[in-house]
Design a protein around this motif. Structure first.
Motif, mmCIF file in Angstrom:
data_model
loop_
_atom_site.group_PDB
_atom_site.id
_atom_site.type_symbol
_atom_site.label_atom_id
_atom_site.label_comp_id
_atom_site.label_asym_id
_atom_site.label_seq_id
_atom_site.Cartn_x
_atom_site.Cartn_y
_atom_site.Cartn_z
ATOM 1 N N ALA A 64 0.594 -1.632 0.288
ATOM 2 C CA ALA A 64 0.340 0.366 -0.159
ATOM 3 C C ALA A 64 1.206 1.134 -0.328
ATOM 4 C CB ALA A 64 -0.866 -0.407 0.804
ATOM 5 N N ARG A 65 1.902 1.010 -0.113
ATOM 6 C CA ARG A 65 3.283 1.876 -0.575
ATOM 7 C C ARG A 65 2.819 3.454 1.039
ATOM 8 N NH1 ARG A 65 3.916 3.180 -5.115
ATOM 9 N NH2 ARG A 65 5.282 4.317 -4.856
ATOM 10 N N GLY A 66 4.277 2.740 1.662
ATOM 11 C CA GLY A 66 4.145 3.462 3.198
ATOM 12 C C GLY A 66 5.319 4.383 2.904
ATOM 13 N N ASP A 67 6.226 4.439 1.484
ATOM 14 C CA ASP A 67 6.755 5.086 0.973
ATOM 15 C C ASP A 67 6.306 6.636 0.497
ATOM 16 O OD1 ASP A 67 5.988 3.899 -1.240
ATOM 17 O OD2 ASP A 67 7.239 4.698 -2.230
ATOM 18 N N ILE A 68 4.889 6.748 0.376
ATOM 19 C CA ILE A 68 3.872 7.469 0.097
ATOM 20 C C ILE A 68 3.330 8.410 1.461
ATOM 21 C CG2 ILE A 68 1.673 8.155 -1.170
ATOM 22 C CD1 ILE A 68 2.637 6.296 -3.640
ATOM 23 N N ALA A 69 3.339 7.298 2.022
ATOM 24 C CA ALA A 69 2.453 7.847 3.457
ATOM 25 C C ALA A 69 3.686 8.778 4.488
ATOM 26 C CB ALA A 69 1.645 6.558 4.149
ATOM 27 N N SER A 70 4.694 8.138 4.154
ATOM 28 C CA SER A 70 6.100 9.274 4.804
ATOM 29 C C SER A 70 6.314 10.254 4.262
ATOM 30 C CB SER A 70 7.204 8.149 5.196
ATOM 31 O OG SER A 70 8.098 7.422 3.945
ATOM 32 N N ALA A 71 6.551 10.004 3.283
ATOM 33 C CA ALA A 71 6.958 11.679 1.981
ATOM 34 C C ALA A 71 5.785 12.765 2.262
ATOM 35 C CB ALA A 71 6.997 11.054 0.535
ATOM 36 N N THR A 72 4.745 12.105 2.495
ATOM 37 C CA THR A 72 3.196 13.252 2.224
ATOM 38 C C THR A 72 3.369 13.766 4.066
ATOM 39 O OG1 THR A 72 1.871 11.631 1.130
ATOM 40 C CG2 THR A 72 1.111 13.448 2.825
ATOM 41 N N ALA A 73 3.938 13.006 4.556
ATOM 42 C CA ALA A 73 4.514 13.207 5.954
ATOM 43 C C ALA A 73 4.771 14.365 6.470
ATOM 44 C CB ALA A 73 3.689 12.199 6.965
ATOM 45 N N ILE A 74 6.029 14.428 5.681
ATOM 46 C CA ILE A 74 6.838 14.922 5.891
ATOM 47 C C ILE A 74 7.142 17.294 5.285
ATOM 48 C CG2 ILE A 74 9.732 16.131 4.942
ATOM 49 C CD1 ILE A 74 9.625 14.294 7.373
ATOM 50 N N THR A 75 6.019 16.725 3.567
ATOM 51 C CA THR A 75 5.739 17.463 3.231
ATOM 52 C C THR A 75 5.031 18.082 3.716
ATOM 53 O OG1 THR A 75 5.687 16.712 1.088
ATOM 54 C CG2 THR A 75 4.378 18.367 0.998
ATOM 55 N N GLN A 76 4.319 17.676 4.831
ATOM 56 C CA GLN A 76 3.657 18.922 5.280
ATOM 57 C C GLN A 76 3.949 19.205 6.801
ATOM 58 O OE1 GLN A 76 0.402 19.760 4.023
ATOM 59 N NE2 GLN A 76 0.467 18.298 2.408
ATOM 60 N N LEU A 77 4.554 18.741 7.554
ATOM 61 C CA LEU A 77 5.203 18.961 8.467
ATOM 62 C C LEU A 77 6.482 20.038 8.177
ATOM 63 C CD1 LEU A 77 5.893 14.604 10.404
ATOM 64 C CD2 LEU A 77 4.509 16.719 10.901
ATOM 65 N N ARG A 78 7.725 19.690 7.274
ATOM 66 C CA ARG A 78 8.373 21.065 7.256
ATOM 67 C C ARG A 78 7.545 21.955 6.303
ATOM 68 N NH1 ARG A 78 11.121 19.815 1.044
ATOM 69 N NH2 ARG A 78 12.197 21.504 2.358
ATOM 70 N N ARG A 79 6.604 22.323 6.832
ATOM 71 C CA ARG A 79 5.286 23.941 7.045
ATOM 72 C C ARG A 79 6.085 24.228 8.652
ATOM 73 N NH1 ARG A 79 -0.318 23.382 4.722
ATOM 74 N NH2 ARG A 79 0.542 22.239 2.455
ATOM 75 N N LEU A 80 6.120 23.394 9.456
ATOM 76 C CA LEU A 80 6.826 23.964 10.896
ATOM 77 C C LEU A 80 8.071 24.573 10.756
ATOM 78 C CD1 LEU A 80 5.829 20.738 13.121
ATOM 79 C CD2 LEU A 80 4.614 23.172 13.068
#
Length: 434
Positions: free
Chosen positions: A51-67
């Motif tokens: 189910a592509r955990g790489d997409i999940a982690s990369a997506t989360a980092i994309t949102q978190l890096r706004r911090l």
């Protein structure tokens, strides 16, 4: 009133950091993502296998890096609110991705986030990645794993050492996914010059003891420590992706240049692929994180996870039901459908038993109970009352009506129809000798 003292009274600090992510010696794809910047340290470990955990982690980092932006005059509550908001945005983005591509259903990621405001950290945590503080020669785990084995530790049923080899050690109870918006653990940590911070995926903390990590963190630059932690994890036998982010807390120095932010793991690969392919995820193979052994179809009851001899990533996130229970869902759905059909047929049969009509059987007029029809050769009625009215003594018109069936509203109406036929039937003929 804000709980933060005036800016002039604050001890201003800065971070010096390094980050390394390695696919490891077993897996084909890196599902970890890491980020290190002047105001943010984060590690996300993707879960989901095919189910592509790489997409999940990369997506989360994309949102978190706004911090990763210079702090304002936020209070502690406001700092934690920003961290929680970023984690919730990661969930919302995963929901959008699964809506666009249902094949991603089941993907999820851990997240351990350290947002820095110049004097303290706002920490948000979901899953089993970890954050550590190395201070004055001692290491301290800052976060608490959201795992099945952690609940056993909390209950005193197993020790930390036993948890490292427990068959359910990979089972996560809470993660960022596209189903439920998990609430993160949130807290503030005061830090000072000389502190060293570590954020890592379970590929490192799952195999290295606190003593071994403290020994590595005791010397060298952050970059050196991150590299050594990854190397030591692989040498210790880690079969997972390994990601380590290390940062030193230093006194602020206006002359010191601001280091460039580092993105490692799947998030870095996603950025490179965007430039090559024109799409964020296009062109990347969608295989699992490693070769999976066959999963037995006939698992013993009561052995939900340790009976599977396969890549633990396939069953890592507990809220995602294991595939082997799909047959039970189909069986349950079939049982519900049969139950609904049975109830419908029972209601139809009950209704038919209150229906009557007048027909013919063996030359006599008979009152039938049921419906004047048949399905698949099965009559939906049965004789209820045989009368002494003979079909041969009726006129051709009345006899034809009886053969076709005379509908009645109820039993009394059917009996009245028989009485009318009886009054219209011709007298019986009597045979005489010649």
């Amino acid at each position: 009133m804000s709980d933060q003292p005036p800016e002039a009274a604050l001890p201003r600090l800065r971070l010096d950091y390094g980050a390394v992510s390695d696919v490891g010696r077993v897996r084909r794809d890196n599902q970890d993502s890491g980020y290190a910047g002047p105001w943010l340290l984060a590690v996300c470990d993707g879960v989901g296998g095919a189910a592509r955990g790489d997409i999940a982690s990369a997506t989360a980092i994309t949102q978190l890096r706004r911090l990763d932006e210079p702090p304002g005059s936020d209070s502690a509550e406001e700092l934690l609110g920003r961290v929680a908001g970023a984690i919730h945005r990661a969930h919302d983005r995963l929901v959008e991705l699964v809506d666009e591509d249902p094949a991603l259903s089941g993907t999820s990621t851990t997240a351990t986030v350290l947002a820095f405001d110049g004097t303290r950290l706002g920490i948000g945590h979901v899953g089993d990645s970890r954050a550590y503080l190395y201070r004055d020669g001692a290491i301290r785990q800052l976060t608490v794993d959201h795992t099945f084995v952690q609940t056993l530790i909390d209950e005193g049923r197993i020790t930390e050492e036993e948890a490292r080899v427990h068959p359910h050690r990979n089972l996560i109870m809470r993660a960022i996914d596209a189903v439920s918006d998990s609430e993160p653990d949130l807290f503030v940590l005061d830090i000072g010059p000389g502190d060293r911070l570590l954020v890592c995926s379970d590929g490192a903390c799952g195999v290295l003891t606190d003593g071994r990590m403290a020994d590595i963190l005791s010397s060298g630059s952050p970059e050196y420590a991150a590299v050594e932690l990854v190397r030591a994890s692989l040498e210790a036998g880690s079969s997972d992706n390994v990601t380590c982010v290390v940062a030193d807390v230093l006194a602020a120095d206006d002359a010191a240049p601001v280091a460039e932010a580092l993105v490692v793991g799947a998030a870095a690969e996603r950025r490179l692929q965007r430039g090559r392919t024109g799409g964020l995820f296009r062109g990347h193979r969608s295989g699992d994180t490693g070769e999976l052994d066959p999963v037995p179809a006939d698992l013993p009851e009561g052995a939900p996870y340790d009976a599977i001899d396969s890549d633990p990533e396939a069953v890592r996130y507990a809220p995602r039901p294991p595939r082997r229970y799909a047959w039970a869902k189909r069986l349950f759905a079939a049982a519900v459908a049969v139950g609904i059909a049975w109830v419908g047929l029972a209601a139809l049969w009950s209704w038919s038993q209150h229906q009557y009509y007048v027909g013919e059987q063996d030359g006599a007029v008979v009152i039938f109970r049921g419906v004047n029809a048949s399905v698949g050769g099965f009559d939906l009625s049965e004789p209820y009352q045989t009368t002494d009215v003979e079909l041969d003594r009726l006129s051709d018109f009345d006899a034809g009506k009886v053969r076709d069936g005379i509908d009645a509203t109820d039993l009394a109406d059917a009996q009245k129809a028989v009485q009318r036929l009886a009054s219209n039937q011709q007298p019986a003929t009597t045979a005489t000798d010649g």
